[in-house]
Design a protein around this motif. Structure first.
Motif, PDB file in Angstrom:
ATOM      1  N   GLU A   1      45.238 -99.293  61.189  1.00  0.00           N
ATOM      2  CA  GLU A   1      46.238 -99.985  62.008  1.00  0.00           C
ATOM      3  C   GLU A   1      47.368 -99.054  62.412  1.00  0.00           C
ATOM      4  O   GLU A   1      47.776 -99.027  63.577  1.00  0.00           O
ATOM      5  CB  GLU A   1      46.815-101.187  61.258  1.00  0.00           C
ATOM      6  N   LEU A   2      47.868 -98.283  61.460  1.00  0.00           N
ATOM      7  CA  LEU A   2      48.962 -97.367  61.765  1.00  0.00           C
ATOM      8  C   LEU A   2      48.511 -96.253  62.708  1.00  0.00           C
ATOM      9  O   LEU A   2      49.243 -95.866  63.624  1.00  0.00           O
ATOM     10  CB  LEU A   2      49.542 -96.787  60.478  1.00  0.00           C
ATOM     11  N   ALA A   3      47.292 -95.745  62.498  1.00  0.00           N
ATOM     12  CA  ALA A   3      46.756 -94.704  63.379  1.00  0.00           C
ATOM     13  C   ALA A   3      46.629 -95.221  64.811  1.00  0.00           C
ATOM     14  O   ALA A   3      46.990 -94.521  65.765  1.00  0.00           O
ATOM     15  CB  ALA A   3      45.405 -94.218  62.863  1.00  0.00           C
ATOM     16  N   GLU A   4      46.142 -96.434  64.957  1.00  0.00           N
ATOM     17  CA  GLU A   4      45.996 -97.024  66.287  1.00  0.00           C
ATOM     18  C   GLU A   4      47.343 -97.270  66.956  1.00  0.00           C
ATOM     19  O   GLU A   4      47.434 -97.291  68.176  1.00  0.00           O
ATOM     20  CB  GLU A   4      45.198 -98.324  66.203  1.00  0.00           C
ATOM     21  N   GLU A   5      48.392 -97.430  66.152  1.00  0.00           N
ATOM     22  CA  GLU A   5      49.741 -97.633  66.683  1.00  0.00           C
ATOM     23  C   GLU A   5      50.441 -96.311  66.986  1.00  0.00           C
ATOM     24  O   GLU A   5      51.567 -96.295  67.452  1.00  0.00           O
ATOM     25  CB  GLU A   5      50.585 -98.440  65.693  1.00  0.00           C
ATOM     26  N   GLY A   6      49.777 -95.189  66.683  1.00  0.00           N
ATOM     27  CA  GLY A   6      50.340 -93.887  67.008  1.00  0.00           C
ATOM     28  C   GLY A   6      51.218 -93.263  65.939  1.00  0.00           C
ATOM     29  O   GLY A   6      51.946 -92.308  66.203  1.00  0.00           O
ATOM     30  N   VAL A   7      51.151 -93.776  64.713  1.00  0.00           N
ATOM     31  CA  VAL A   7      51.937 -93.212  63.615  1.00  0.00           C
ATOM     32  C   VAL A   7      51.343 -91.855  63.225  1.00  0.00           C
ATOM     33  O   VAL A   7      50.129 -91.667  63.236  1.00  0.00           O
ATOM     34  CB  VAL A   7      51.958 -94.182  62.407  1.00  0.00           C
ATOM     35  N   ASP A   8      52.205 -90.903  62.906  1.00  0.00           N
ATOM     36  CA  ASP A   8      51.800 -89.559  62.525  1.00  0.00           C
ATOM     37  C   ASP A   8      50.880 -89.587  61.292  1.00  0.00           C
ATOM     38  O   ASP A   8      51.120 -90.336  60.344  1.00  0.00           O
ATOM     39  CB  ASP A   8      53.057 -88.735  62.235  1.00  0.00           C
ATOM     40  N   ALA A   9      49.852 -88.743  61.315  1.00  0.00           N
ATOM     41  CA  ALA A   9      48.866 -88.701  60.231  1.00  0.00           C
ATOM     42  C   ALA A   9      49.502 -88.393  58.879  1.00  0.00           C
ATOM     43  O   ALA A   9      49.091 -88.948  57.853  1.00  0.00           O
ATOM     44  CB  ALA A   9      47.779 -87.678  60.548  1.00  0.00           C
ATOM     45  N   ALA A  10      50.509 -87.535  58.843  1.00  0.00           N
ATOM     46  CA  ALA A  10      51.165 -87.185  57.573  1.00  0.00           C
ATOM     47  C   ALA A  10      51.866 -88.405  56.969  1.00  0.00           C
ATOM     48  O   ALA A  10      51.842 -88.605  55.753  1.00  0.00           O
ATOM     49  CB  ALA A  10      52.158 -86.051  57.788  1.00  0.00           C
TER      50      ALA A  10
END
Length: 81
Positions: A53-62
């Motif tokens: 969910e966070l990845a799809e929202e564009g949150v940084d991988a770190a």
């Protein structure tokens, strides 16, 4: 549901403010609930679901790795390019 107000230090607030509102609500309510039950959050499938969910929202991988304790390889296919 009741609202609570938390104060966090500057470095933590910086990370928190990079999260989308939906992620903030989900993370805060589930993490606090788990804390009061004496459990860890996220665990199991919740870890991967939150990471995706966070990845799809564009949150940084770190940041995702820090919040979920997962290596980026686990959710890299969902990161925005």
């Amino acid at each position: 549901m009741e609202r609570i107000i938390l104060e966090i230090d500057g470095a933590t607030a910086k990370i928190w403010n990079t999260l989308p509102d939906k992620g903030k609500r989900k993370l805060s309510s589930r993490a606090l609930s788990a804390l009061f039950r004496g459990e860890l959050y996220p665990t199991g499938t919740d870890q991967l679901e939150l990471a995706i969910e966070l990845a799809e929202e564009g949150v940084d991988a770190a940041i995702i790795s820090k919040l979920t304790r997962l290596e980026p390889e686990m959710f890299e296919a969902f990161l925005q390019k």
